[in-house]
Structure formats: C-alpha cells, structure tokens
Design an enzyme around this catalytic site. Structure first.
Site, PDB file in Angstrom:
ATOM      1  N   CYS A  41       0.733  -1.234   0.182  1.00 46.54           N
ATOM      2  CA  CYS A  41      -0.022   0.023   0.094  1.00 46.54           C
ATOM      3  C   CYS A  41       1.045   1.025  -0.123  1.00 46.54           C
ATOM      4  O   CYS A  41       1.926   1.214   0.182  1.00 46.54           O
ATOM      5  CB  CYS A  41      -0.960   0.024   1.184  1.00 46.54           C
ATOM      6  SG  CYS A  41      -0.142   0.203   2.713  1.00 46.54           S
ATOM      7  N   CYS A  44       3.335   1.713   2.712  1.00 42.36           N
ATOM      8  CA  CYS A  44       4.646   0.977   2.654  1.00 42.36           C
ATOM      9  C   CYS A  44       5.422   1.772   2.090  1.00 42.36           C
ATOM     10  O   CYS A  44       6.598   1.998   2.215  1.00 42.36           O
ATOM     11  CB  CYS A  44       4.434  -0.330   1.907  1.00 42.36           C
ATOM     12  SG  CYS A  44       3.233  -1.502   2.921  1.00 42.36           S
ATOM     13  N   ASP A 461       6.759  26.530 -34.131  1.00 43.00           N
ATOM     14  CA  ASP A 461       7.790  26.853 -35.123  1.00 43.00           C
ATOM     15  C   ASP A 461       7.448  26.579 -36.533  1.00 43.00           C
ATOM     16  O   ASP A 461       6.465  25.792 -36.739  1.00 43.00           O
ATOM     17  CB  ASP A 461       9.169  26.179 -34.735  1.00 43.00           C
ATOM     18  CG  ASP A 461      10.306  26.421 -35.880  1.00 43.00           C
ATOM     19  OD1 ASP A 461      10.589  27.860 -36.094  1.00 43.00           O
ATOM     20  OD2 ASP A 461      10.771  25.594 -36.278  1.00 43.00           O
TER      21      ASP A 461
END
Length: 768
Positions: A41, A44, A461
């Site tokens: 999880c 952790c 550009d």
C-alpha cells in the site's frame, strides 16, 4: 537502471511541491534505482521513502505503483547500502540494472504466483466455511458434535497460511513502530479469529440465535470465522488482480523493451557472416538485416534498399523506404529487401534505449498531487485504529454489548483502504506514459502531464515543424516555345552538378518526373546567382532574375507575372534561360506537412490559441499560416525574440506550449510551460523539451495534449473514488451498518477499481 546520472530533477520537484522534508544540501550525486518488493500500500512506500531519506546524502522517492525507489545519493553511497536500509524497514530491494530494467521490477512474477496459490486455497475453504458458519450460528439445532472443530479446521489454513503475508508485514511494521494496510488486515483477521474461537470453545452462550436472517447478515453474530476468512479471501483477490492489472499497466514499456534484437548477423573483415549476441556489437561494425528481421541498432545503410516498419517506434502506420546513405533506427523492422547497416550507436546510446529511459523516468517520478495523497496515506492507518477504538467504546457504552461493539469496530478496521489512494495517481501516470510510447509520444516526467492542465496557447515553429523542412518544387511556368518536361530536363541536368539546396530540390523533382537526366558539360557555378552549363548541345542558365538581367536576357511578360505571384506567396523563384532566351520559371518552397491543417483544426477544437513564430520573412510565413488555418503569425524573429515573446505572454497569464525541432528553438522550448520537440529534432531541441514526439507529424501535438487531458481526467476520477469511498464507507461502518465480510469485499474492490479505471487509458483514441 543503476547508472551514474547527474541530476537535480528530484530536488527541483521537491522545491516545486513545497516539500521541505525532501530537500537536502546541494551535493554531487549519482542516480540509483532500486526495485522494492513487498510493498502492499502507499503507507509501505512512505515507510521505505522515509527510511531511505534518513541516510545522510540521500534524496529518495518511492513509487508504489511501479515498485521502484529512485535515489539521488552522494558519491560513496552504494546500492548495496541502500538495499540494506530497505531491508531494515521490512522490505526487499535490489538494484535495477540495464539487464533487468524497470519493466521487470513490479510486480514480481514469483509474488504474483504466490498470491494466486494462497487465493485458490482461501477460495476452496471459504465457501464451505461460510455456509456452515452461518447455519450453525443461526440455527443451533443443526449443530453436530465437534462443529467447532469443523469450523476451526476450515478457517485456520485461511486466516493463518493464506493471510501470512499480511501478518508478516504487520509484524515488520510493529518492529519499526509503523503501520500499514497490512496492519489493518492482520489485526482485523486476528481479532475476528480469536474472538470466534473464544466464543465457540469458552463462551458458547454468545451464539444464541439472532433476530432474523437480516439481522444476522448485517449486524453479524458472535462467530466471525467466516468474516475473517472472507476478508482474507477478498483482500487476496484484490491484491492478485491489482498485481495483474499493474503488470498490464507496464505492458507498453515491456513491449518497447522487447523491440530490441537479441542477436545480430555481423560482417567479418573477410565478408563472412557471423551471428553474435547484440551485446557484442560495437560502433562502426557492419551487420546484415534480412526481410522480416529487426534492425539491431541505430545505423547508416551502407547498401541495399528496403521498406521499414517503424510503427512501434513512431506510431506511423505506413512503412518508410530506406536506401544507401539513409539512417535507420534500432528496433524497427525491415519488410522487403536486404540491408547492410553500419552501427552508429550501440547499447545505452541507441534511440530505443533512450526512449525506454524516458518512459521509465516518467513512471518513477511523483506528481505534486501524489505527494499530497502520500501525506494523507501516512496518517490514515493510525487514524483508522483510533476510529475503530472509538467505535468499539461508543457502541459498548451505548449498551450494544461486546458482540455489537466488536462487529462495528472490526468492520471499520476492514473497510478502510489507503491502497486506492496510493494507486490513484501513479497507476494512471504509468499507463499514460506507456500509451504515449506506443503513439511515439515520449513524456520526460509527470510535470509534463501536469503542465497541460492550464495550457491555453500553442506556439509553433515553422520550418521543420509546420513544414517539411526540405525545399521542393511547387510550381513550373513555361513559355509556348518549350514544354514543362523539357524545361525540367535541362534545368535538372545543370542543377545536378550544384550543391545548393534549391538546386537539389529542382534536380530531385526532375528525376521524379523524368527518371533519367542527361549529363551537363562546361558546368560553372555562379555564386549568389545560379549556375550554367551545356546540356545536349544547348546552353542552359538557371538562377535568379538578376542573373538574367546581368546577361541582358529579356523576361517575357507571362514569366515576369509568374515571378511576382510566386514571390508574393513567399516562394523562392528560379528562372531558366535556354540558348539565351528566358523560357521557364520554377518556384521552390518548403512545403507544408500533409497533416498540418487537420492538426491545427484539432488544436482549435481543444479551445487552444494557435500561433506561429518563425525567423522566415513575413510573406512566406503568412502564406503557410493561411494554408493551414493559423490566424496569428510573428515572422522574422531571432531565437531570443521567440523567448521574449513567450515570456511576455506568460506575464500576461498565458500558459504556453512551444513546439519546435531546431537548435534555434532550444531556448524557447525551455522557456515555455511545456516544450515539445517534434520529429527528427536536434539534440538541443530534444534536451530542452518536456515531451518528445518521434512521429514527424503535427497530429502528434494534439495527441499528446489529448492524452494528457485524458490522464488528468482519469486521475481526478480515481481521487474522487479513493477519497469518496473512505468518506462514505467508514461512517457506515462506525454506525454498525456494515458486516465485516461485506466490508472486506468493498475494500478489495476499491483498489481494483482504481487500477482498472487507469487501464482504460491504454485504449484511449483520438480524433483524426
């Protein structure tokens, strides 16, 4: 990858996120990646991250979704030392190397197989346990001698062996005075089991028949073995399908890594062919590519012709034709002819390796939103324990009895799920970066996705971005005394001896139309004006109007009119004189990309303001803009002028996407809120950009923006579910309205929903 990459990107991200805990003194660092196993999880991941960050000279970020810890460590700190720190926190870790790669790190195949075995055993025992448990609890007359032993024999393998991973992680956390989702599951399962055993063997009077089936189902009875086994089964199912889904989320990256060849056929100095592992190929060595084979590495075609499928690298559906002198990219596939290629880059220096690194880096970083979610997850488990204790005390004081209070508290422990919160953002980012790689869109980091949230202006550009960047013949006007083919034949023959870009365009066009050109004699280049020569006995002069004027050659009215029209359109005009008389006008221009107009229309449909900045003259710029539907054009700009304009618009509150491909675009790409390098951009443009569009197609710009928008929508949906689930589920459990068994199923579904919702990004489609 355990590579020594000098980087301050994580520190910059910490500053941007305003996270003082992640800041460290400026020191020379190396980048180390660790594959962390055993995390279940977000709590952790937070635990591992805190443990690593306690090491002096270390700045670490741990991504739960990918199972990877990305560490900027001071020189002298080894990967082995960092792995030991992770092990001290109760988890496993190993360095991610070039040979393993992040694609193999999370989740581990062995862990997935182990989850599957435990899930199968839990399922086989849970269903008979649930049936018998409910029957014995609700209808005492059905109880047979030893009924307690039967229930215990069915339950213990599930709550002890199948739930062992939860118990191990809970114990490891207790040793470090931390708690995680496994702590909630372990405590809930253990409490329910011990309470049930005590009830069955020591206090059988608790198992009186409840007031009806509905009361038994929702409020629970005094025996919770089916709840303990059910929670274990549902959580294991959730973990298993979550692991499989996370594995699927990384499938695009694994597919990208799989593009590389494993072996290559090289040519020895005596021209023999020899098969060797790809790792032994060296730069400058020549190798053979047969039809159907993967091109082993980036290189230059020495001989041969072939159609090459580059779709996996660029997202293009049509193959490209390559021949002698042309560059090829490793990981693409030769379809037709045999090629001999000279290796230009090998190993980590190839474009494929670079693209894989970009996707890995994008998946291992943390978004600002994720850091907020991580902070919530870090305090969530202690909060749940407090709520569960408060729930038990409240119901007991209200006279519900120990049974009712325990049932409500157990439901609170089981239903709470920080996993969904921890997975909500990184899983979506991981899937999005993989999907982008399939489309030829390589995102350097999570910041690039976040930057699109408020983007309102796209600056393009011109040369090489909107246009093809290659001069082409766009028009030929001739007098009545010569045909168009004849004019092209003579002009092309003369220009074939010139190295000028305009001359190359005319020669290329002439060869396309006529295939073969005669030889030129007495060729002479006229610098700044053109060239002349003798072709098939005829004197031919090709060049600017000034060349003909200087030679006293009159230009007919129809040709003069064509010259003016073409110049007003911003095109380069070349006149052709044959035997002392002006006979033709050839217009040359950098042509607009075929997909440019449609791409601009898509950007407008996304409610984006589209502008074009260019150093070209105003006539040429406006002509291109009119052709593709751009309303705002700024021409004759120097590179610093582009930067100043972008900065000025940012001061006015505009959020800018800059799209370019050249050296002169580097500063503007870095200045914009989001920089995109398109096509075969220069190294400067690629280094300055946040997103690299391998496909030389403006449609990729719209694809990248739409992908980012779809990702942000998915993240928002995940967060709404993750937060909303707990906001609704915990109060329902506190009120005693949720059976622990139903709570376990809801908790498992929560995580699976978030991962599955993120996986929908793999199927995202764009308007064309």
């Amino acid at each position: 990858m355990n590579t020594a990459l000098r980087s301050d990107s994580m520190r910059d991200g910490a500053r941007a996120a305003g996270d003082p805990d992640l800041l460290r003194p400026e020191r020379e660092t190396i980048r180390i990646s660790l594959a962390v196993s055993g995390m279940t999880c977000a709590a952790c991941a937070n635990r591992v991250e805190r443990k690593l960050n306690k090491v002096d000279g270390v700045l670490a970020s741990v991504n739960y979704a990918t199972g990877v810890a990305t560490v900027d460590a001071a020189e002298g700190i080894s990967a082995e030392q960092l792995c030991a720190e992770v092990a001290a926190a109760g988890y496993g870790a190993e360095p991610v190397t070039e040979s393993t790669g992040l694609v193999c790190s999370a989740p581990e195949e062995a862990a997935v197989r182990d989850l599957f075995r435990r899930l199968v055993v839990a399922l086989l025992l849970f269903f008979p346990l649930a049936d018998l448990s409910v029957m014995f609890a609700m209808v005492p007359t059905t109880r047979i001698t030893g009924w307690q032993v039967i229930l215990t024999a069915l339950a213990l393998p599930v709550v002890v062996w199948a739930a062992a991973p939860f118990h191990r992680k809970a114990l490891a956390g207790a040793k470090n005075f931390t708690a995680s989702m496994d702590t909630l599951v372990s405590v809930g399962v253990t409490t329910a089991t011990l309470w049930s055993l005590d009830t069955m063997f020591l206090h059988a009077d608790r198992t009186e028949t409840p007031n009806g089936v509905w009361d038994a189902f929702w409020s629970g009875d005094s025996i919770y073995l089916e709840a303990a086994a059910g929670v274990t089964t549902f959580v294991l199912a959730g973990r298993y399908f979550e692991a499989k889904a996370k594995r699927s989320a990384g499938s695009a990256l694994r597919a990208l890594a799989a593009l590389g060849a494993r072996e290559v056929t090289v040519l020895t100095p005596d021209h023999r062919e020899m098969r060797i592992p790809i790792g032994e190929l060296v730069e400058g060595q020549r190798f053979v590519v047969r039809p159907g084979e993967t091109i082993a590495t980036d290189g230059l075609v020495v001989s041969g012709e072939s159609s090459v499928d580059a779709g996996a690298m660029t997202g293009e559906s049509l193959p490209v034709e390559v021949s002698e002198g042309m560059a090829v990219i490793g990981g693409t596939t030769a379809l037709t002819g045999r090629l001999i290629v000279e290796a230009a880059a090998v190993g980590a220096d190839t474009k494929l390796s670079g693209m894989i690194r970009l996707v890995e880096q994008a998946q291992t970083g943390k978004a600002r939103m994720q850091r907020v979610a991580d902070r919530v997850s870090s305090v969530f488990v202690p909060f749940v324990f407090a709520v569960a204790a408060g729930t038990f005390a409240t119901w007991w004081l209200l006279g519900s009895g120990v049974d009712g209070a325990a049932s409500a508290a157990l439901a609170v422990l089981v239903v709470a799920c920080p996993c969904a919160l921890g997975l909500a953002i990184p899983t979506a980012l991981m899937v999005a970066s993989g999907r982008g790689a399939q489309l030829g869109i390589f995102i350097k980091g999570h910041q690039a996705l976040e930057a699109t949230r408020d983007v309102d202006t796209v600056v393009l550009d011109k040369t090489g971005t909107v246009t093809n960047g290659v001069m082409s013949v766009v028009g030929v006007t001739v007098t009545d005394s010569v045909t168009e083919d004849e004019a092209l034949r003579l002009a092309g023959a003369v220009e074939a001896a010139s190295e000028h870009a305009v001359a190359a365009a005319i020669t290329r066009h002439a060869k396309t139309v006529l295939e073969d050109l005669p030889e030129v004699e007495s060729f002479a280049a006229l610098p700044g004006l053109g060239a002349r020569g003798v072709v098939a006995g005829r004197e031919v002069m090709v060049g600017r109007l000034r060349l003909l004027n200087d030679r006293g050659i009159d230009v007919p009215q129809e040709l003069s009119r064509a010259v003016r029209q073409e110049e007003r359109a911003g095109r380069t005009v070349v006149l052709v004189a044959i035997d002392g008389a002006a006979r033709a006008v050839i217009a040359v221009a950098d042509t607009v990309k075929d997909t440019a107009a449609a791409a601009i229309a898509r950007l407008h449909a996304l409610s984006l303001r589209v502008m074009m900045f260019t150093g070209d003259n105003a006539y040429a710029a406006q002509s291109v803009a009119d052709e593709i539907g751009i309303d705002e054009v700024v021409a004759e700009l120097l590179p610093e002028g582009k930067v100043e304009l972008i900065a000025r618009m940012q001061e006015q509150g505009r959020r800018i996407v800059m799209v370019g491909d050249g050296i002169n675009d580097g500063a503007a790409l870095a200045t914009a809120d989001l920089g995109m390098a398109i096509g075969a951009g220069t190294d400067v443009a690629i280094a300055a950009a946040d997103v690299i569009l391998v496909r030389d197609d403006l449609a990729a710009v719209a694809d990248a923006i739409e992908l980012a928008h779809a990702t942000l929508r998915t993240i928002k949906g995940n967060l709404v579910w993750a937060f909303g689930y707990n906001v609704v589920a915990i109060p329902v459990a506190v009120l005693g309205l949720l059976n622990p068994l139903i709570a376990g199923a809801a908790m498992a579904f929560s995580s699976f929903f978030v991962v599955s919702n993120s996986l929908r990004l793999r199927k995202v489609r764009f308007a064309r």
